[in-house]
Motif scaffolding. Structure first.
Motif, PDB file in Angstrom:
ATOM      1  N   TYR A 279       8.967  21.257   0.802  1.00 46.39           N
ATOM      2  CA  TYR A 279       9.502  19.888   0.799  1.00 46.39           C
ATOM      3  C   TYR A 279       8.609  18.957   1.621  1.00 46.39           C
ATOM      4  CZ  TYR A 279      12.622  16.006   2.037  1.00 46.39           C
ATOM      5  OH  TYR A 279      13.160  14.749   2.259  1.00 46.39           O
ATOM      6  N   LYS A 280       8.238  19.405   2.818  1.00 42.51           N
ATOM      7  CA  LYS A 280       7.396  18.573   3.686  1.00 42.51           C
ATOM      8  C   LYS A 280       6.045  18.304   3.034  1.00 42.51           C
ATOM      9  CE  LYS A 280       9.330  19.811   8.205  1.00 42.51           C
ATOM     10  NZ  LYS A 280       9.047  20.452   9.524  1.00 42.51           N
ATOM     11  N   GLN A 281       5.478  19.346   2.447  1.00 46.40           N
ATOM     12  CA  GLN A 281       4.163  19.178   1.841  1.00 46.40           C
ATOM     13  C   GLN A 281       4.187  18.156   0.706  1.00 46.40           C
ATOM     14  OE1 GLN A 281       2.231  22.719   0.137  1.00 46.40           O
ATOM     15  NE2 GLN A 281       1.379  21.362  -1.445  1.00 46.40           N
ATOM     16  N   TYR A 282       5.134  18.329  -0.232  1.00 48.19           N
ATOM     17  CA  TYR A 282       5.148  17.434  -1.400  1.00 48.19           C
ATOM     18  C   TYR A 282       5.509  16.003  -1.006  1.00 48.19           C
ATOM     19  CZ  TYR A 282       4.836  21.639  -4.289  1.00 48.19           C
ATOM     20  OH  TYR A 282       4.426  22.801  -4.873  1.00 48.19           O
ATOM     21  N   LYS A 283       6.451  15.868  -0.071  1.00 48.37           N
ATOM     22  CA  LYS A 283       6.800  14.527   0.399  1.00 48.37           C
ATOM     23  C   LYS A 283       5.617  13.913   1.138  1.00 48.37           C
ATOM     24  CE  LYS A 283      10.397  11.899   2.784  1.00 48.37           C
ATOM     25  NZ  LYS A 283      11.716  11.960   3.465  1.00 48.37           N
ATOM     26  N   GLY A 284       4.928  14.716   1.929  1.00 45.95           N
ATOM     27  CA  GLY A 284       3.760  14.222   2.642  1.00 45.95           C
ATOM     28  C   GLY A 284       2.649  13.798   1.701  1.00 45.95           C
ATOM     29  N   GLU A 285       2.417  14.568   0.645  1.00 36.92           N
ATOM     30  CA  GLU A 285       1.378  14.221  -0.313  1.00 36.92           C
ATOM     31  C   GLU A 285       1.697  12.905  -1.017  1.00 36.92           C
ATOM     32  OE1 GLU A 285      -0.598  17.796  -2.478  1.00 36.92           O
ATOM     33  OE2 GLU A 285       1.446  18.430  -2.019  1.00 36.92           O
ATOM     34  N   ALA A 286       2.935  12.753  -1.477  1.00 37.87           N
ATOM     35  CA  ALA A 286       3.318  11.518  -2.163  1.00 37.87           C
ATOM     36  C   ALA A 286       3.196  10.315  -1.233  1.00 37.87           C
ATOM     37  CB  ALA A 286       4.750  11.637  -2.694  1.00 37.87           C
ATOM     38  N   THR A 287       3.596  10.490   0.022  1.00 34.30           N
ATOM     39  CA  THR A 287       3.518   9.403   1.000  1.00 34.30           C
ATOM     40  C   THR A 287       2.063   9.043   1.292  1.00 34.30           C
ATOM     41  OG1 THR A 287       5.601  10.177   1.989  1.00 34.30           O
ATOM     42  CG2 THR A 287       4.261   8.663   3.287  1.00 34.30           C
ATOM     43  N   PHE A 288       1.220  10.059   1.438  1.00 31.37           N
ATOM     44  CA  PHE A 288      -0.199   9.826   1.698  1.00 31.37           C
ATOM     45  C   PHE A 288      -0.862   9.088   0.540  1.00 31.37           C
ATOM     46  CE2 PHE A 288      -4.548  11.219   0.835  1.00 31.37           C
ATOM     47  CZ  PHE A 288      -5.192  10.803   1.991  1.00 31.37           C
ATOM     48  N   LEU A 289      -0.615   9.525  -0.676  1.00 31.98           N
ATOM     49  CA  LEU A 289      -1.273   8.910  -1.829  1.00 31.98           C
ATOM     50  C   LEU A 289      -0.800   7.478  -2.039  1.00 31.98           C
ATOM     51  CD1 LEU A 289      -1.265  12.042  -4.137  1.00 31.98           C
ATOM     52  CD2 LEU A 289      -3.293  10.887  -3.222  1.00 31.98           C
ATOM     53  N   ARG A 290       0.462   7.208  -1.745  1.00 32.72           N
ATOM     54  CA  ARG A 290       0.943   5.822  -1.814  1.00 32.72           C
ATOM     55  C   ARG A 290       0.212   4.962  -0.788  1.00 32.72           C
ATOM     56  NH1 ARG A 290       7.228   4.232  -0.911  1.00 32.72           N
ATOM     57  NH2 ARG A 290       6.727   4.728   1.265  1.00 32.72           N
ATOM     58  N   ALA A 291       0.053   5.492   0.422  1.00 35.68           N
ATOM     59  CA  ALA A 291      -0.661   4.747   1.466  1.00 35.68           C
ATOM     60  C   ALA A 291      -2.115   4.515   1.074  1.00 35.68           C
ATOM     61  CB  ALA A 291      -0.586   5.513   2.785  1.00 35.68           C
ATOM     62  N   LEU A 292      -2.741   5.513   0.475  1.00 35.26           N
ATOM     63  CA  LEU A 292      -4.132   5.384   0.066  1.00 35.26           C
ATOM     64  C   LEU A 292      -4.290   4.254  -0.960  1.00 35.26           C
ATOM     65  CD1 LEU A 292      -6.773   6.877   0.779  1.00 35.26           C
ATOM     66  CD2 LEU A 292      -6.377   8.321  -1.239  1.00 35.26           C
ATOM     67  N   ALA A 293      -3.366   4.192  -1.909  1.00 35.74           N
ATOM     68  CA  ALA A 293      -3.424   3.147  -2.934  1.00 35.74           C
ATOM     69  C   ALA A 293      -3.161   1.769  -2.336  1.00 35.74           C
ATOM     70  CB  ALA A 293      -2.420   3.447  -4.037  1.00 35.74           C
ATOM     71  N   TYR A 294      -2.169   1.660  -1.466  1.00 33.42           N
ATOM     72  CA  TYR A 294      -1.883   0.361  -0.853  1.00 33.42           C
ATOM     73  C   TYR A 294      -3.020  -0.087   0.074  1.00 33.42           C
ATOM     74  CZ  TYR A 294       2.836  -0.840  -2.426  1.00 33.42           C
ATOM     75  OH  TYR A 294       3.912  -1.245  -3.183  1.00 33.42           O
ATOM     76  N   SER A 295      -3.677   0.857   0.748  1.00 30.32           N
ATOM     77  CA  SER A 295      -4.784   0.458   1.616  1.00 30.32           C
ATOM     78  C   SER A 295      -5.931  -0.106   0.784  1.00 30.32           C
ATOM     79  CB  SER A 295      -5.265   1.647   2.455  1.00 30.32           C
ATOM     80  OG  SER A 295      -5.876   2.644   1.656  1.00 30.32           O
ATOM     81  N   ASP A 296      -6.145   0.453  -0.398  1.00 31.83           N
ATOM     82  CA  ASP A 296      -7.179  -0.041  -1.301  1.00 31.83           C
ATOM     83  C   ASP A 296      -6.830  -1.451  -1.782  1.00 31.83           C
ATOM     84  OD1 ASP A 296      -9.656   0.601  -2.639  1.00 31.83           O
ATOM     85  OD2 ASP A 296      -8.550   0.736  -4.512  1.00 31.83           O
ATOM     86  N   LEU A 297      -5.586  -1.639  -2.194  1.00 30.21           N
ATOM     87  CA  LEU A 297      -5.140  -2.961  -2.645  1.00 30.21           C
ATOM     88  C   LEU A 297      -5.252  -3.985  -1.519  1.00 30.21           C
ATOM     89  CD1 LEU A 297      -1.952  -1.911  -4.644  1.00 30.21           C
ATOM     90  CD2 LEU A 297      -3.996  -2.962  -5.629  1.00 30.21           C
ATOM     91  N   SER A 298      -4.865  -3.590  -0.332  1.00 33.11           N
ATOM     92  CA  SER A 298      -4.905  -4.499   0.811  1.00 33.11           C
ATOM     93  C   SER A 298      -6.315  -4.984   1.077  1.00 33.11           C
ATOM     94  CB  SER A 298      -4.362  -3.779   2.046  1.00 33.11           C
ATOM     95  OG  SER A 298      -4.667  -4.493   3.226  1.00 33.11           O
TER      96      SER A 298
END
Length: 540
Positions: free
Chosen positions: A122-141
């Motif tokens: 659970y921690k791994q998959y939630k962490g991966e989804a959270t990380f990838l969302r942050a990566l995309a938003y940092s690019d957009l920003s």
């Protein structure tokens, strides 16, 4: 955004591919609606679908080096010349790719609690989804500034979303990365190589902090990455960018995963084709000049006795036995080894016969119709592909340990009050990997450097260390040096670099392509795509 279906890519294991990329060895066969998320495998495939969205634009991130001052490619001319608009395909594609990642990540985060999972999973998959969302938003920003903040799966009723401020987007990114770091493991089994890790979350957070001039925090997060005691500078610079160097590579922290010879599954990329089979990807003379001699001096420095511009004409022209035996013209000898690992300079080996495997020589005049600078790219080129297109398995690197060291050095200098010996040591670790061994800062540039001088050392080191890794555009934009860098494309005139003694060899520096002068009033941010403005009435 237009109607967003609650769908995620469901994938199946693809046989006969290397187990070292097992989690990405997937063949798209279906789309899975969230109300069908019932098992651990469903969530796993949904998370894999986020990764597939992230790698869906195979131009990323390398192509951006060819819209700044490192090179040029004709297809990118509007981007290179900064004459783009909100319908330019590369701008639209970046926006679309990043929001595809965000919306798939949001779906996983919204529904993962509905599925019973082991705690670690659970921690791994939630962490991966959270990380990838942050990566995309940092690019957009970074590229667009303020953008719509979407934090859940949305339908047509949520299409009209106003812009959130860039500051709010950055804070979201930093929080997501902190959450991800707390959830993700430091490493995985070899079969899961390529997934997001704690180190990736911490390193990207350091990058976001640095890019937003939060220097003290940035330095602290670089230290957190180092404290994991997991990453290190790899000795061989060249193979770090090739599949052969993946095993045991502890320098790469996060990359875009591809598979050699997996074109039917969509898991290969085309960087071999672009850099080797095509000649239009050309390197600027300006970048070439940045690779100093092995004494640490610029080739433009009159005190540099190692640099010798005399031409070895008889050794270079056909049949070029000297070159085929590994020789270089004088001006290309005794140079920073990263130059030859990254760039194909005139009269060097740049091909191998598919049948005989015999090496071939790069004569710039033969490529003059497409290549105007007489420099090509060597980094990422798998010469063992032997002219087969579309099968490259190189992994474009998003962040690696060398970047962490140079980010920490930069953050400390910009913050002020630093220990100069310590900052030197950070730079020297990068310079002195076994295959490079360029002089230490204190030897080449001297001791007791001013902050401005040390800043220039760091900026130069970033230029040559990370060429063609997609970082140059970030450095130009955040340092605000567009006026100094967005200039004409220069190179050696290929018509003067022939294969025959009768026509001679002359290294004539010419303007290969004129560039529209940098307009500081236009700024650096890209325009929000017209497709988004048309669909999202929440944006004024």
């Amino acid at each position: 955004m237009r109607t967003i279906k609650y769908i995620l890519l469901s994938c199946m294991a693809c046989l006969f591919l290397s187990c070292t990329k097992e989690f990405l060895d997937r063949k798209p066969i279906d789309f899975l609606a969230p109300d069908n998320f019932k098992t651990e495998n469903d969530i796993k495939e949904a998370v894999n679908g986020i990764y597939r969205a992230y790698v869906s634009d195979k131009n990323e991130p390398i192509y951006t080096d060819f819209i700044v001052d490192n090179g040029y490619f004709p297809d990118y001319r509007d981007m290179w010349n900064r004459t783009y608009n909100n319908e330019t395909s590369y701008i639209v594609n970046k926006w679309s790719r990043d929001y595809k990642v965000i919306l798939r990540a949001n779906t996983v985060l919204a529904y993962i609690d509905n599925v019973k999972l082991p705690e670690a999973t659970y921690k791994q998959y939630k962490g991966e989804a959270t990380f990838l969302r942050a990566l995309a938003y940092s690019d957009l920003s970074f590229f667009f500034g303020g953008v719509p903040m979407r934090l859940k799966p949305e339908g047509l009723e949520d299409a009209n979303k106003p812009l959130s401020s860039n500051a709010d987007i950055v804070e979201l990114v930093l929080k997501d990365l902190e959450d991800a770091a707390a959830l993700l493991p430091v490493s995985y089994a070899a079969s899961e190589k390529g997934r997001a890790t704690k180190g990736a979350a911490l390193a990207i957070k350091a990058r976001v902090l640095l890019y937003n001039k939060r220097y003290e925090e940035a330095a602290a997060y670089c230290v957190k990455v180092k404290a994991l005691n997991y990453y290190k500078i790899m000795p061989d610079y060249k193979t770090m960018f090739l599949p052969e160097g993946e095993a045991g590579n502890l320098e790469t922290i996060f990359d875009m995963q591809f598979q050699t010879n997996a074109l039917p599954q969509g898991l290969s990329n085309s960087w071999y084709d672009r850099f080797y089979l095509f000649s239009g990807y050309q390197v600027s003379h300006d970048l070439y000049e940045q690779y100093y001699s092995t004494n640490g001096l610029s080739i433009t420095n009159s005190a540099n006795t190692l640099y010798n511009p005399a031409v070895r004409t008889s050794d270079l022209v056909a049949p070029s036995t000297y070159v085929l035996n590994g020789g270089y013209d004088n001006r290309f000898q005794n140079r920073d080894p990263r130059m030859h690992f990254s760039i194909v300079v005139p009269y060097t080996i740049d091909s191998y016969n598919a049948t005989t495997k015999a090496p071939g020589v790069f004569y710039p005049t033969d490529k003059k119709a497409a290549n105007l600078t007489s420099f090509r790219v060597r980094k990422y080129v798998e010469y063992t592909n032997y002219n087969v297109s579309g099968i490259s398995g190189v992994n474009p690197i998003i962040i690696r340990y060398a970047d962490v060291l140079l980010m920490e050095a930069e953050a400390l200098v910009e913050k002020g009050g630093y220990d100069q010996t310590y900052v030197y040591s950070l730079i020297n670790q990068v310079r002195q990997r076994t295959s490079v061994m360029m002089p230490k800062v204190e030897t080449a540039e001297g001791t007791a450097l001013s902050p401005e001088a040390l800043r220039n050392v760091i900026r130069h080191e970033r230029r040559v260390e990370f060429a063609f890794e997609g970082l140059r555009i970030f450095d130009i934009m955040r340092w605000g040096i567009g006026t100094d860098t967005y200039k004409d494309l220069k190179g050696f005139n290929p018509a003067k670099l022939t294969r025959f003694a009768s026509t001679g060899i002359v290294y004539e520096i010419t303007t290969a392509l004129a560039r529209t002068p940098f307009d500081a009033s236009k700024g650096y941010l890209w325009p929000i795509p017209k497709t988004e403005l048309d669909a999202n009435k929440g944006i004024n």
